[in-house]
Motif scaffolding. Structure first.
Motif, PDB file in Angstrom:
ATOM      1  N   THR A 102       0.831  -1.206   0.000  1.00  0.00           N
ATOM      2  CA  THR A 102       0.000   0.000   0.000  1.00  0.00           C
ATOM      3  C   THR A 102       0.866   1.255   0.000  1.00  0.00           C
ATOM      4  O   THR A 102       0.558   2.243  -0.671  1.00  0.00           O
ATOM      5  CB  THR A 102      -0.934   0.000   1.237  1.00  0.00           C
ATOM      6  OG1 THR A 102      -1.644  -1.225   1.233  1.00  0.00           O
ATOM      7  CG2 THR A 102      -1.898   1.151   1.234  1.00  0.00           C
ATOM      8  N   ALA A 106       2.277   1.737  -3.409  1.00  0.00           N
ATOM      9  CA  ALA A 106       1.200   2.212  -4.293  1.00  0.00           C
ATOM     10  C   ALA A 106       0.991   3.712  -4.112  1.00  0.00           C
ATOM     11  O   ALA A 106       0.779   4.450  -5.089  1.00  0.00           O
ATOM     12  CB  ALA A 106      -0.090   1.440  -4.009  1.00  0.00           C
ATOM     13  N   ALA A 107       1.084   4.187  -2.859  1.00  0.00           N
ATOM     14  CA  ALA A 107       0.905   5.627  -2.590  1.00  0.00           C
ATOM     15  C   ALA A 107       2.040   6.429  -3.232  1.00  0.00           C
ATOM     16  O   ALA A 107       1.807   7.506  -3.798  1.00  0.00           O
ATOM     17  CB  ALA A 107       0.846   5.876  -1.090  1.00  0.00           C
ATOM     18  N   ASP A 109       1.472   6.607  -6.880  1.00  0.00           N
ATOM     19  CA  ASP A 109       0.387   7.541  -7.115  1.00  0.00           C
ATOM     20  C   ASP A 109       0.929   8.966  -7.199  1.00  0.00           C
ATOM     21  O   ASP A 109       0.551   9.745  -8.070  1.00  0.00           O
ATOM     22  CB  ASP A 109      -0.589   7.424  -5.941  1.00  0.00           C
ATOM     23  CG  ASP A 109      -2.003   7.617  -6.400  1.00  0.00           C
ATOM     24  OD1 ASP A 109      -2.342   7.071  -7.461  1.00  0.00           O
ATOM     25  OD2 ASP A 109      -2.745   8.339  -5.699  1.00  0.00           O
ATOM     26  N   LYS A 110       1.863   9.285  -6.303  1.00  0.00           N
ATOM     27  CA  LYS A 110       2.504  10.606  -6.294  1.00  0.00           C
ATOM     28  C   LYS A 110       3.280  10.818  -7.580  1.00  0.00           C
ATOM     29  O   LYS A 110       3.340  11.925  -8.110  1.00  0.00           O
ATOM     30  CB  LYS A 110       3.465  10.711  -5.108  1.00  0.00           C
ATOM     31  CG  LYS A 110       2.878  11.373  -3.906  1.00  0.00           C
ATOM     32  CD  LYS A 110       3.989  11.738  -2.932  1.00  0.00           C
ATOM     33  CE  LYS A 110       3.464  11.913  -1.539  1.00  0.00           C
ATOM     34  NZ  LYS A 110       4.500  11.711  -0.540  1.00  0.00           N
ATOM     35  N   LYS A 115       2.468   9.625 -10.258  1.00  0.00           N
ATOM     36  CA  LYS A 115       1.452   9.516 -11.310  1.00  0.00           C
ATOM     37  C   LYS A 115       1.772   8.380 -12.292  1.00  0.00           C
ATOM     38  O   LYS A 115       1.697   8.520 -13.507  1.00  0.00           O
ATOM     39  CB  LYS A 115       1.312  10.845 -12.065  1.00  0.00           C
ATOM     40  CG  LYS A 115       0.963  12.017 -11.151  1.00  0.00           C
ATOM     41  CD  LYS A 115       0.161  13.072 -11.882  1.00  0.00           C
ATOM     42  CE  LYS A 115      -0.173  14.277 -11.026  1.00  0.00           C
ATOM     43  NZ  LYS A 115      -0.619  13.967  -9.641  1.00  0.00           N
ATOM     44  N   ALA A 147       1.273   3.984 -12.981  1.00  0.00           N
ATOM     45  CA  ALA A 147       0.578   2.758 -12.595  1.00  0.00           C
ATOM     46  C   ALA A 147       1.640   1.675 -12.374  1.00  0.00           C
ATOM     47  O   ALA A 147       2.639   1.627 -13.107  1.00  0.00           O
ATOM     48  CB  ALA A 147      -0.367   2.340 -13.704  1.00  0.00           C
TER      49      ALA A 147
END
Ligand code: ATP
Ligand code: MG
Length: 158
Positions: free
Chosen positions: A45, A48-49, A52-53, A55, A57
């Motif tokens: 997790t 994944a964060a 995400d930052k 941008k 996948a």
């Protein structure tokens, strides 16, 4: 000796720190007591964060970069936890074991660890880092329900 092998599940929250301080009081009173501080780290997790930052996948990211991010999460968590707890541990003469377990479900991991390590007491916070307020969090709830040994639940000072 009242308790020989005490586990403190630690997530960095104010109540888990209060729990560690309480367990340290037990430890100071009994140098034979082993203190086990356990942090369950959900690397997936956290990575994944970070993605995400960035941008991106996960599917588009080279596995070497994923491994770097995982390593970074583990090292940063390790450093942050040591910054928080070292001053409490410095003054103890007890055997202290610090464990990082990579898992997604802290409640069942805490119970499994406590059983496997034959802990005779769990000292934990009432709440953690979750945003919802109330008496207990889902992890403390789970551990109170499932653990076979006594559980001491500590609140952070208001
Ligand atoms: P929720 O997680 O349900 O949103 P919360 O974060 O407020 O609620 P809990 O997660 O139940 O509350 O936290 C209660 C205690 O459980 C913490 O003070 C800590 O002792 C322990 N704990 C929670 N998460 C972890 C973890 N990842 N590793 C180790 N201990 C944990
Ligand atoms: Mg939580």
């Amino acid at each position: 000796m009242l308790y020989e092998n005490v586990m403190v599940p630690y997530d960095g929250s104010p109540s888990s720190r209060a729990a560690l301080e309480e367990a340290a009081r037990f430890a100071r009173n009994d140098p034979e007591m082993t203190l086990r501080i356990v942090h369950i780290l959900d690397t997936e997790t956290r990575v994944a964060a970070l993605l995400d930052k960035e941008k991106r996948a996960a599917a588009d990211v080279p596995s070497a970069h994923l491994r770097d991010l995982q390593q970074r999460v583990i090292e940063e968590t390790d450093a942050a936890i040591h910054r928080q707890i070292d001053s409490i541990l410095e003054e103890l003469d007890n055997r202290v074991v610090i464990e990082f377990l990579e898992e997604t479900s802290p409640g069942s991991q805490i119970v499994a660890y406590a059983e496997a390590a034959k802990c005779d007491l769990i000292v934990m916070g009432s709440r953690g880092l979750g945003a919802i307020r109330g008496m207990l969090g889902s992890v403390s709830n789970h551990v109170l329900r499932e653990a076979s040994m006594p559980v001491l639940v500590v609140k952070a000072a208001e």
